[in-house]
Write a protein that holds these residues in place. Structure first.
Motif, PDB file in Angstrom:
ATOM      1  N   LEU A  95       0.775  -1.238   0.002  1.00  0.00           N
ATOM      2  CA  LEU A  95      -0.018   0.050   0.054  1.00  0.00           C
ATOM      3  C   LEU A  95       0.803   1.196  -0.124  1.00  0.00           C
ATOM      4  N   ASN A  96       2.061   1.089   0.210  1.00  0.00           N
ATOM      5  CA  ASN A  96       3.155   2.110   0.279  1.00  0.00           C
ATOM      6  C   ASN A  96       4.032   2.402  -1.003  1.00  0.00           C
ATOM      7  N   ASN A  97       3.338   2.368  -2.183  1.00  0.00           N
ATOM      8  CA  ASN A  97       3.950   2.533  -3.467  1.00  0.00           C
ATOM      9  C   ASN A  97       5.093   1.315  -3.566  1.00  0.00           C
ATOM     10  N   LEU A  98       4.997   0.051  -3.223  1.00  0.00           N
ATOM     11  CA  LEU A  98       5.758  -1.021  -3.140  1.00  0.00           C
ATOM     12  C   LEU A  98       7.144  -0.952  -2.351  1.00  0.00           C
ATOM     13  N   GLN A  99       7.008   0.020  -1.443  1.00  0.00           N
ATOM     14  CA  GLN A  99       8.234   0.117  -0.478  1.00  0.00           C
ATOM     15  C   GLN A  99       8.056  -0.906   0.798  1.00  0.00           C
TER      16      GLN A  99
END
Length: 82
Positions: free
Chosen positions: A26-30
Motif C-alpha cells: 500500500l506504500n508504493n511497493l516500498q
C-alpha cells in the motif's frame, strides 16, 4: 498425520505459509518485510499421492476459503479452477 504405503493424509490446523507485506504493498511497493499473515492459522486437508498415480492426463484441482467470523460460513476466496 497418517501414512499408508506411498500416501500421506493430514487434517487440522497449520501456520499459514503465505507471506504478504500489506504495508509495503500500500506504500508504493516500498516493502517493510513485515508479514501480515504471521501468527495466522489455516485449517488444512492434505492428501499426498505419488505422481505415478495420476498418469499423464491433466489434473484439475478446486479449493475455496471460508470465513466463519460472522457466525456463519461465508465463501471468502476461490483458490483454483477445476
Amino acid at each position: 498425520m497418517t501414512d499408508a504405503g506411498g500416501y500421506r493424509f493430514f487434517a487440522g490446523w497449520r501456520s499459514d505459509p503465505f507471506f504478504f507485506d500489506t504495508v509495503g504493498a500500500l506504500n508504493n511497493l516500498q516493502f517493510t518485510g513485515t508479514d501480515f499473515f504471521l501468527g495466522k492459522n489455516v485449517c488444512s486437508i492434505v492428501l499426498e499421492v505419488p505422481n505415478a498415480e495420476f498418469g499423464s492426463e491433466t489434473l484439475g484441482l478446486w479449493a475455496r476459503t471460508l470465513d466463519g467470523a460472522s457466525g456463519s460460513w461465508v465463501q471468502a476466496d476461490r483458490g483454483a479452477k477445476p
